[in-house]
Design an enzyme around this catalytic site. Structure first.
Site, PDB file in Angstrom:
ATOM      1  N   SER A  31      33.943  63.189  13.890  1.00 24.32           N
ATOM      2  CA  SER A  31      33.567  61.794  14.131  1.00 24.32           C
ATOM      3  C   SER A  31      32.051  61.629  14.125  1.00 24.32           C
ATOM      4  O   SER A  31      31.322  62.425  14.715  1.00 24.32           O
ATOM      5  CB  SER A  31      34.117  61.328  15.485  1.00 24.32           C
ATOM      6  OG  SER A  31      35.527  61.358  15.476  1.00 24.32           O
ATOM      7  N   HIS A  62      37.923  58.277   9.093  1.00 24.36           N
ATOM      8  CA  HIS A  62      38.096  59.536   8.387  1.00 24.36           C
ATOM      9  C   HIS A  62      38.529  59.222   6.949  1.00 24.36           C
ATOM     10  O   HIS A  62      39.637  58.748   6.709  1.00 24.36           O
ATOM     11  CB  HIS A  62      39.150  60.410   9.082  1.00 24.36           C
ATOM     12  CG  HIS A  62      38.673  60.997  10.376  1.00 24.36           C
ATOM     13  ND1 HIS A  62      38.536  62.349  10.576  1.00 24.36           N
ATOM     14  CD2 HIS A  62      38.262  60.411  11.530  1.00 24.36           C
ATOM     15  CE1 HIS A  62      38.085  62.577  11.802  1.00 24.36           C
ATOM     16  NE2 HIS A  62      37.915  61.407  12.400  1.00 24.36           N
ATOM     17  N   HIS A  84      44.816  65.888  12.375  1.00 24.12           N
ATOM     18  CA  HIS A  84      44.977  66.274  13.777  1.00 24.12           C
ATOM     19  C   HIS A  84      46.446  66.521  14.112  1.00 24.12           C
ATOM     20  O   HIS A  84      47.340  65.892  13.545  1.00 24.12           O
ATOM     21  CB  HIS A  84      44.458  65.168  14.712  1.00 24.12           C
ATOM     22  CG  HIS A  84      43.015  64.832  14.507  1.00 24.12           C
ATOM     23  ND1 HIS A  84      42.600  63.982  13.504  1.00 24.12           N
ATOM     24  CD2 HIS A  84      41.898  65.211  15.186  1.00 24.12           C
ATOM     25  CE1 HIS A  84      41.269  63.852  13.571  1.00 24.12           C
ATOM     26  NE2 HIS A  84      40.831  64.581  14.573  1.00 24.12           N
ATOM     27  N   TYR A  86      47.858  65.561  16.801  1.00 22.74           N
ATOM     28  CA  TYR A  86      48.422  64.368  17.444  1.00 22.74           C
ATOM     29  C   TYR A  86      48.890  63.313  16.442  1.00 22.74           C
ATOM     30  O   TYR A  86      49.567  62.352  16.827  1.00 22.74           O
ATOM     31  CB  TYR A  86      47.429  63.750  18.435  1.00 22.74           C
ATOM     32  CG  TYR A  86      46.154  63.197  17.846  1.00 22.74           C
ATOM     33  CD1 TYR A  86      46.140  62.022  17.078  1.00 22.74           C
ATOM     34  CD2 TYR A  86      44.937  63.823  18.082  1.00 22.74           C
ATOM     35  CE1 TYR A  86      44.972  61.510  16.556  1.00 22.74           C
ATOM     36  CE2 TYR A  86      43.761  63.317  17.562  1.00 22.74           C
ATOM     37  CZ  TYR A  86      43.780  62.166  16.800  1.00 22.74           C
ATOM     38  OH  TYR A  86      42.617  61.658  16.280  1.00 22.74           O
ATOM     39  N   GLU A  87      48.527  63.486  15.179  1.00 20.43           N
ATOM     40  CA  GLU A  87      48.999  62.536  14.166  1.00 20.43           C
ATOM     41  C   GLU A  87      50.463  62.763  13.796  1.00 20.43           C
ATOM     42  O   GLU A  87      51.030  61.975  13.039  1.00 20.43           O
ATOM     43  CB  GLU A  87      48.114  62.626  12.925  1.00 20.43           C
ATOM     44  CG  GLU A  87      46.686  62.142  13.164  1.00 20.43           C
ATOM     45  CD  GLU A  87      45.789  62.332  11.959  1.00 20.43           C
ATOM     46  OE1 GLU A  87      45.816  61.491  11.054  1.00 20.43           O
ATOM     47  OE2 GLU A  87      45.059  63.349  11.923  1.00 20.43           O
ATOM     48  N   ALA A 114      33.577  65.596  17.746  1.00 21.94           N
ATOM     49  CA  ALA A 114      33.101  64.842  18.907  1.00 21.94           C
ATOM     50  C   ALA A 114      33.934  65.290  20.099  1.00 21.94           C
ATOM     51  O   ALA A 114      35.159  65.405  19.990  1.00 21.94           O
ATOM     52  CB  ALA A 114      33.260  63.346  18.671  1.00 21.94           C
ATOM     53  N   MET A 212      40.271  67.321  20.620  1.00 26.00           N
ATOM     54  CA  MET A 212      41.639  67.287  20.095  1.00 26.00           C
ATOM     55  C   MET A 212      41.736  67.940  18.723  1.00 26.00           C
ATOM     56  O   MET A 212      42.654  67.631  17.957  1.00 26.00           O
ATOM     57  CB  MET A 212      42.132  65.839  20.033  1.00 26.00           C
ATOM     58  CG  MET A 212      42.059  65.101  21.359  1.00 26.00           C
ATOM     59  SD  MET A 212      42.453  63.342  21.170  1.00 26.00           S
ATOM     60  CE  MET A 212      41.968  62.716  22.789  1.00 26.00           C
ATOM     61  N   SER A 213      40.823  68.844  18.402  1.00 26.95           N
ATOM     62  CA  SER A 213      40.825  69.494  17.089  1.00 26.95           C
ATOM     63  C   SER A 213      40.149  70.853  17.209  1.00 26.95           C
ATOM     64  O   SER A 213      39.952  71.373  18.307  1.00 26.95           O
ATOM     65  CB  SER A 213      40.086  68.623  16.065  1.00 26.95           C
ATOM     66  OG  SER A 213      38.700  68.549  16.395  1.00 26.95           O
ATOM     67  N   ASN A 236      30.849  61.698  25.035  1.00 28.03           N
ATOM     68  CA  ASN A 236      31.149  61.013  26.309  1.00 28.03           C
ATOM     69  C   ASN A 236      31.361  62.077  27.370  1.00 28.03           C
ATOM     70  O   ASN A 236      31.560  63.257  27.052  1.00 28.03           O
ATOM     71  CB  ASN A 236      32.414  60.154  26.168  1.00 28.03           C
ATOM     72  CG  ASN A 236      33.632  60.991  25.794  1.00 28.03           C
ATOM     73  OD1 ASN A 236      33.809  61.353  24.616  1.00 28.03           O
ATOM     74  ND2 ASN A 236      34.466  61.331  26.770  1.00 28.03           N
ATOM     75  N   HIS A 248      37.972  54.926  22.351  1.00 27.85           N
ATOM     76  CA  HIS A 248      37.616  55.533  21.059  1.00 27.85           C
ATOM     77  C   HIS A 248      36.371  54.868  20.475  1.00 27.85           C
ATOM     78  O   HIS A 248      35.529  55.534  19.860  1.00 27.85           O
ATOM     79  CB  HIS A 248      38.784  55.422  20.080  1.00 27.85           C
ATOM     80  CG  HIS A 248      38.483  56.029  18.739  1.00 27.85           C
ATOM     81  ND1 HIS A 248      38.307  57.387  18.559  1.00 27.85           N
ATOM     82  CD2 HIS A 248      38.296  55.460  17.512  1.00 27.85           C
ATOM     83  CE1 HIS A 248      38.047  57.629  17.284  1.00 27.85           C
ATOM     84  NE2 HIS A 248      38.029  56.487  16.633  1.00 27.85           N
TER      85      HIS A 248
END
Length: 279
Positions: A31, A62, A84, A86-87, A114, A212-213, A236, A248
């Site tokens: 990101s 993306h 990802h 989560y996709e 990120a 998450m990656s 963050n 997000h």
């Protein structure tokens, strides 16, 4: 795993119909770094959607394509948008792009992301060199029958992130006067952000940043003998540390603001890593 290798070979054949470019390095843009492709002298662009059966990135921002070209004189392939877990893709599909870049010729892999800061001295906008990782909260990409053509059944993971290349990144940061933190990255499933209790657990386990990656990609790359480097942009502070709810859009904004410095560090790091590999 036999079926996975067959799919890899089919993807490889499809890409080779479009380009005979042989990269030395591979780069995954996280990101805020989607525009980094502007730094590359582009030779060929291959959309993920043009490769039959290839997983598509569904996250906003993306682009979903491979960019083949040169960063100065370094031939590289760049993923502009990653896939990802989560996709909804099986983990074997998530790491398929990494494996494909290795088969295309890439010897080292630069992973960027990120991430949420866990360690109290980290701040939004900081860049953190990943020295180690925790990945036990997502399935290993190596589960199932092993394919010896990809790597050993029980690969060593005592140094996932190459020590010499980490030194090259540190020297690149010093050369560019870019402050660089160092720490342990933990991958969680997502897509929800972690609860304060989960963040506290991650800190207890020894993590400095959460995302998450990345960790699953690093394992797949290491399994195939690639040298791996990872850099997180702390976009963050994680839940329970941040005084405000996470979103997000705020993560993306912070990543975008940090992108110019991140890009300078990445350019110098890729060049420095290439020099080390030549040596």
């Amino acid at each position: 795993m036999g079926a996975i290798y067959e799919k890899l070979e089919a993807c490889l054949a499809c890409v080779r119909e479009k380009t005979d470019f042989v990269p030395r390095a591979a780069l995954v843009l996280g990101s805020g770094l989607g525009g980094y492709a502007d730094h590359i002298r582009v030779e060929t662009v291959v959309d993920y959607g043009s490769i039959p059966g290839f997983p598509a990135s569904t996250v906003a921002g993306h682009a979903g394509r491979f960019i083949f070209g040169f960063l100065d004189d370094v031939p590289l392939v760049c993923m502009q948008g990653r896939v990802h877990y989560y996709e909804g893709y099986p983990m074997q599909e998530v790491v398929l792009p990494i494996r494909l870049m290795r088969l295309l010729g890439a010897e080292c892999l630069f992973l960027t992301n990120a991430a949420g800061g866990i360690r109290h001295d980290l701040r939004a906008g900081d860049l953190m060199l990943i020295k180690d990782q925790i990945s036990c909260f997502v399935p290993s990409p190596l589960i199932g029958e092993n394919c010896d053509k990809l790597g050993a059944r029980f690969p060593d993971m005592s140094e996932i992130y190459d020590k010499e290349l980490r030194q090259a990144v540190k020297k690149a940061a010093a050369k560019q006067n870019i402050p660089l933190q160092e720490g342990v990255y933990i991958q969680m499933q997502g897509p929800n952000y972690e609860s304060p209790a989960e963040v506290a657990m991650c800190r207890t386990l020894g993590a400095d940043a959460v995302g998450m990656s990345t960790a699953c990609e690093a394992i797949a790359a290491k399994h195939m003998g690639m040298k791996v480097v990872g850099i997180s942009c702390i976009s963050n502070m994680a839940a329970g540390i941040s005084p405000t709810p996470l979103s997000h859009s705020e993560v993306q904004k912070a990543a975008d603001e940090a992108a110019p410095g991140f890009a300078r560090l990445l350019t110098e790091s890729v060049k420095a890593a290439a020099e080390r590999m030549r040596g």
